[in-house]
Design a protein around this motif. Sequence first.
Motif, short mmCIF file in Angstrom:
data_model
loop_
_atom_site.label_atom_id
_atom_site.label_comp_id
_atom_site.label_asym_id
_atom_site.label_seq_id
_atom_site.Cartn_x
_atom_site.Cartn_y
_atom_site.Cartn_z
N ARG A 37 0.41 1.71 13.21
CA ARG A 37 0.83 1.53 14.52
C ARG A 37 1.00 0.11 14.27
O ARG A 37 1.96 0.03 15.51
N GLU A 38 0.52 -1.29 13.61
CA GLU A 38 1.56 -2.32 14.15
C GLU A 38 2.68 -2.37 13.07
O GLU A 38 2.79 -3.19 12.82
N GLY A 89 -6.68 3.94 4.68
CA GLY A 89 -6.50 3.44 5.72
C GLY A 89 -7.04 2.31 6.06
O GLY A 89 -7.44 1.90 7.61
N HIS A 139 -5.24 10.25 7.99
CA HIS A 139 -5.18 9.82 8.96
C HIS A 139 -4.41 8.28 8.28
O HIS A 139 -3.97 7.84 9.53
N ASP A 171 -3.57 -0.25 9.36
CA ASP A 171 -3.22 0.15 10.78
C ASP A 171 -1.47 0.59 11.03
O ASP A 171 -0.21 -0.21 10.90
N THR A 180 -0.97 8.04 11.12
CA THR A 180 -0.34 6.24 12.61
C THR A 180 1.18 5.87 12.22
O THR A 180 1.33 4.99 13.34
#
Length: 205
Positions: free
Chosen positions: A97-98, A92, A25, A95, A29
Motif C-alpha cells: 500500500r505504500e 510480508g 498477504h 507493505d 496489499t
Amino acid sequence: MNKGPFAATVSVVVPALNEADNLPHVFATLPSWIDEVILVDGNSTDDTVAVALSLRPDLRVVTQTRRGKGNALTEGFAAAKSDIIVMIDADGSTDGREITLFVQALVEGADFAKGSRYVEGGGSDDISPTRSFGNRVLTFITNRLYGTRYTDLCYGYNAFWSRHLEAMALDCDGFEIETLMNVRAAQAGLDIREVPSHERCRIHG
C-alpha cells in the motif's frame, strides 16, 4: 497502457524463494492500478509459483538463473517493461500500500525513491537494537564518504525510473544489493528522495 492514477506505468518486482504462504498477504496489499507484477522465483521447492499465478493470472514469472537476492532483483529489473520499477519483499515485511508514496515522489521529480524506517512516518516491528545500531553506523559512514543524507542505508524498499537502471550498474548477487543501489544512485547524481516506510515482521517461515 497506464491504468493507474499516475501518468507513468509501474512494474513491481518481487523476489521470492519458498514464499507460498506469504504471497496471498503480500499481493493483497498491492494497489489495483499496478501495470505489471514480476515474480522472480529462486527455484522454490514449494508452491510459490502456482500460488502466485492463482492470485494474479497476469503475473510474469522470471526463473532466477543464479542465487541471491541481488541476482533476483537485477533479473527482475531487466525484465520490467514499465516507466517505474518498485522492489518489494515477498515475506510480508514491506507493505504494498505504500507504493503510492514511492511513485508519487518520482512523478513529483525524484529519480530514485528510497524507503526509510527512520524518517517521520516510518518505523519497524522487526529490527533489533543491534541491527539498528549497525545500520546507523554504516549510514553515517556512507554519508561521510559520498556526501549523501540518508537516514536508512540498509533497507530494501525502493523505487526508481527504469531509465536510470543502467546508470546504477548493479553487479552483485547478494543482500548487499540494497546498499549498492543507494551508493550507485548517489554516484550517478540521481535526485534521491526518502519516503517513510513501516517495516513489518515476516509473516510465515
